[in-house]
Design a protein around this motif. Structure first.
Motif, PDB file in Angstrom:
ATOM      1  N   PHE A 216       0.829  -1.197   0.000  1.00  0.00           N
ATOM      2  CA  PHE A 216       0.000   0.000   0.000  1.00  0.00           C
ATOM      3  C   PHE A 216       0.870   1.256   0.000  1.00  0.00           C
ATOM      4  CE2 PHE A 216      -3.679  -2.479   1.253  1.00  0.00           C
ATOM      5  CZ  PHE A 216      -3.146  -3.506   1.987  1.00  0.00           C
TER       6      PHE A 216
ATOM      7  N   TYR B 167       0.035   5.122   1.415  1.00  0.00           N
ATOM      8  CA  TYR B 167      -0.878   6.027   2.083  1.00  0.00           C
ATOM      9  C   TYR B 167      -0.309   7.438   2.012  1.00  0.00           C
ATOM     10  CZ  TYR B 167      -3.709   2.368   4.304  1.00  0.00           C
ATOM     11  OH  TYR B 167      -4.574   1.320   4.549  1.00  0.00           O
TER      12      TYR B 167
ATOM     13  N   LEU C  68      -5.727   6.123   2.068  1.00  0.00           N
ATOM     14  CA  LEU C  68      -5.175   5.167   1.123  1.00  0.00           C
ATOM     15  C   LEU C  68      -5.024   5.829  -0.237  1.00  0.00           C
ATOM     16  CD1 LEU C  68      -4.357   2.215   0.495  1.00  0.00           C
ATOM     17  CD2 LEU C  68      -6.732   1.853  -0.216  1.00  0.00           C
TER      18      LEU C  68
ATOM     19  N   LYS D  13      -3.046   0.604  -3.937  1.00  0.00           N
ATOM     20  CA  LYS D  13      -2.639  -0.676  -3.379  1.00  0.00           C
ATOM     21  C   LYS D  13      -2.405  -1.685  -4.496  1.00  0.00           C
ATOM     22  CE  LYS D  13      -7.235  -2.724  -2.866  1.00  0.00           C
ATOM     23  NZ  LYS D  13      -8.255  -3.274  -1.928  1.00  0.00           N
TER      24      LYS D  13
ATOM     25  N   THR E 186      -2.177  -6.154  -4.622  1.00  0.00           N
ATOM     26  CA  THR E 186      -2.344  -7.335  -3.787  1.00  0.00           C
ATOM     27  C   THR E 186      -1.529  -8.535  -4.243  1.00  0.00           C
ATOM     28  OG1 THR E 186      -4.312  -7.965  -5.009  1.00  0.00           O
ATOM     29  CG2 THR E 186      -4.641  -6.641  -3.033  1.00  0.00           C
TER      30      THR E 186
ATOM     31  N   PHE F 224       3.499   7.284   2.950  1.00  0.00           N
ATOM     32  CA  PHE F 224       3.902   6.080   3.680  1.00  0.00           C
ATOM     33  C   PHE F 224       3.690   4.848   2.817  1.00  0.00           C
ATOM     34  CE2 PHE F 224       4.608   7.679   7.926  1.00  0.00           C
ATOM     35  CZ  PHE F 224       3.828   8.818   8.006  1.00  0.00           C
TER      36      PHE F 224
ATOM     37  N   LEU G  72      -0.751  -3.699   9.614  1.00  0.00           N
ATOM     38  CA  LEU G  72       0.069  -3.109   8.569  1.00  0.00           C
ATOM     39  C   LEU G  72       1.429  -2.758   9.150  1.00  0.00           C
ATOM     40  CD1 LEU G  72      -2.353  -0.671   6.704  1.00  0.00           C
ATOM     41  CD2 LEU G  72      -1.683  -2.994   6.052  1.00  0.00           C
TER      42      LEU G  72
ATOM     43  N   PHE H 190       4.544  -0.268   8.489  1.00  0.00           N
ATOM     44  CA  PHE H 190       4.771   0.975   7.770  1.00  0.00           C
ATOM     45  C   PHE H 190       6.246   1.303   7.638  1.00  0.00           C
ATOM     46  CE2 PHE H 190       0.622   2.916   7.219  1.00  0.00           C
ATOM     47  CZ  PHE H 190      -0.169   2.218   8.116  1.00  0.00           C
TER      48      PHE H 190
ATOM     49  N   TYR I  63      -7.701  -0.828  15.125  1.00  0.00           N
ATOM     50  CA  TYR I  63      -6.279  -0.707  15.452  1.00  0.00           C
ATOM     51  C   TYR I  63      -5.996   0.659  16.065  1.00  0.00           C
ATOM     52  CZ  TYR I  63      -6.436  -4.210  11.751  1.00  0.00           C
ATOM     53  OH  TYR I  63      -6.765  -5.301  10.975  1.00  0.00           O
TER      54      TYR I  63
ATOM     55  N   TYR J 131      -2.610   3.226  16.522  1.00  0.00           N
ATOM     56  CA  TYR J 131      -1.224   3.506  16.193  1.00  0.00           C
ATOM     57  C   TYR J 131      -0.771   4.771  16.905  1.00  0.00           C
ATOM     58  CZ  TYR J 131      -1.751   0.329  12.191  1.00  0.00           C
ATOM     59  OH  TYR J 131      -1.976  -0.764  11.379  1.00  0.00           O
TER      60      TYR J 131
ATOM     61  N   GLY K 253       7.490   6.572  11.308  1.00  0.00           N
ATOM     62  CA  GLY K 253       6.313   5.874  10.805  1.00  0.00           C
ATOM     63  C   GLY K 253       5.340   5.593  11.928  1.00  0.00           C
ATOM     64  N   LEU K 254       4.326   4.819  11.621  1.00  0.00           N
ATOM     65  CA  LEU K 254       3.316   4.479  12.613  1.00  0.00           C
ATOM     66  C   LEU K 254       3.727   3.209  13.346  1.00  0.00           C
ATOM     67  CD1 LEU K 254       1.835   6.355  10.552  1.00  0.00           C
ATOM     68  CD2 LEU K 254      -0.236   5.115  11.150  1.00  0.00           C
TER      69      LEU K 254
ATOM     70  N   ASN L 228      -7.221  -6.401   3.822  1.00  0.00           N
ATOM     71  CA  ASN L 228      -6.605  -5.452   2.903  1.00  0.00           C
ATOM     72  C   ASN L 228      -6.437  -4.104   3.583  1.00  0.00           C
ATOM     73  OD1 ASN L 228      -5.886  -6.881   0.511  1.00  0.00           O
ATOM     74  ND2 ASN L 228      -8.052  -7.174   0.151  1.00  0.00           N
ATOM     75  N   GLU L 229      -6.843  -3.052   2.930  1.00  0.00           N
ATOM     76  CA  GLU L 229      -6.484  -1.744   3.441  1.00  0.00           C
ATOM     77  C   GLU L 229      -7.182  -1.417   4.740  1.00  0.00           C
ATOM     78  OE1 GLU L 229      -8.077  -2.359   0.659  1.00  0.00           O
ATOM     79  OE2 GLU L 229      -9.669  -0.923   0.253  1.00  0.00           O
ATOM     80  N   GLN L 230      -6.550  -0.499   5.479  1.00  0.00           N
ATOM     81  CA  GLN L 230      -7.154   0.037   6.679  1.00  0.00           C
ATOM     82  C   GLN L 230      -7.656   1.444   6.392  1.00  0.00           C
ATOM     83  OE1 GLN L 230      -4.462  -0.262  10.029  1.00  0.00           O
ATOM     84  NE2 GLN L 230      -4.217  -2.469   9.772  1.00  0.00           N
TER      85      GLN L 230
END
Lengths: 113, 118
Positions: A34, A36, A46, A49, A51, A89, A101, A103, B33, B35, B42-43, B105-107
Motif C-alpha cells: 500500500f 498512504y 489510502l 494498493k 495485492t 507512507f 500493517l 509501515f 487498530y 497507532y 512511521g506508525l 486489505n487496506e485500513q
C-alpha cells in the motif's frame, strides 16, 4: 521480521516535475502493498494498493508496481502539483493475516510553485 | 456518511493522569487498530482487535490499555505508566475480504488525536 524501507526525505520538487519515492520491503509470504498519504494534521488516506506480484496500483496520477523480484513498490507521478505536498507512507500487510500493517518511516514531499 | 471518528482532536494531560481517547466507526468493520505517530517516524502499532471482546498487544503496548465491548468502539487509555505519551494517535479499522481464506486489505484511518503532556 517483516519490514519496509523508504527513501529518506524531505523531497523537494518544482511543480510539474517527475516524482519517484522508493520503497523496498522484506517479508515472508505474499503480502499486499500500500501507499498512504497524510496531509498536515490529518489521518492517513489510502492512495493505492497492489495485492499480488506485477499488479499496478494507480490513483490520482500516482502509480506503483508490485515487483516481487526486486521486493519493491516505488511510487511515481509524472507531473506533481503543489497540492501533492504531504507525507507518503509505504506499507505491507502482515502475511499472518492479522490485518496489521507494517509501515515505512514516511517520506515528506514538498512541491514548490 | 460512513467513517471513523476520533475525539478529541487535541488533548492535554498533566503528568500522572490517565486519559482515554475515543474511536468510533460506523463502517461495520470487524477489526480495529491503534497507532502512535511521532515526528519523522512511521506508525507504530499499540493494540489491535479483530473481534468484539478480544484484543492483542502490538509492538508498543506498555503503558496503554484498550477495551472492545462493542463492534463500533475501540477506546484507548493512556495510563500514567506511559513514560513519553506526547504523540499523535491514530485509530483505524479494516474488514477481511469475503470468500475463501481470511485476507485483510487496506485500513481506514480516523483524523487522529494529538495528545500533549504538560
Amino acid at each position: 521480521g517483516d519490514s519496509v524501507t523508504q527513501m529518506e526525505g524531505p523531497v523537494t520538487l518544482s511543480e510539474e516535475a517527475f516524482l519517484t519515492i522508493n520503497c523496498t520491503y522484506t517479508a515472508t509470504g505474499y503480502p499486499s502493498l500500500f501507499w498512504y498519504v497524510q496531509y498536515p494534521g490529518e489521518g492517513l488516506q489510502l492512495l493505492l494498493k497492489a495485492t499480488k506480484a506485477d499488479d499496478k496500483g494507480s490513483n490520482k496520477g500516482f502509480e506503483a508496481t508490485y515487483r516481487k523480484e526486486t521486493t519493491s513498490f516505488h511510487l511515481e507521478k509524472g507531473s506533481v502539483q503543489v497540492s501533492d505536498s504531504a507525507v507518503y507512507f509505504c506499507a505491507l500487510s502482515d502475511p499472518g493475516n492479522t490485518g496489521k500493517l507494517i509501515f515505512g518511516q514516511g517520506t515528506t514531499l514538498q512541491v514548490k510553485p | 456518511d460512513g467513517g471513523i471518528t476520533q475525539s478529541p482532536k487535541y488533548l492535554f494531560r498533566k503528568e500522572g493522569q490517565n486519559v482515554t481517547l475515543s474511536c468510533e466507526q460506523n463502517l461495520n468493520h470487524d477489526a480495529m487498530y491503534w497507532y502512535r505517530q511521532d515526528p519523522g517516524q512511521g506508525l507504530r502499532l499499540i493494540y489491535y482487535s479483530q473481534i468484539v471482546n478480544d484484543f492483542q498487544k502490538g509492538d508498543i503496548a506498555e503503558g496503554y490499555s484498550v477495551s472492545r465491548e462493542k463492534k463500533e468502539s475501540f477506546p484507548l487509555t493512556v495510563t500514567s505508566a506511559q513514560k513519553n505519551p506526547t504523540a499523535f494517535y491514530l485509530c483505524a479499522s479494516s474488514i477481511p475480504t469475503s470468500g475463501g481464506a481470511l485476507v485483510y486489505n487496506e485500513q481506514f484511518f480516523g483524523p487522529g488525536t494529538r495528545l500533549t503532556v504538560l
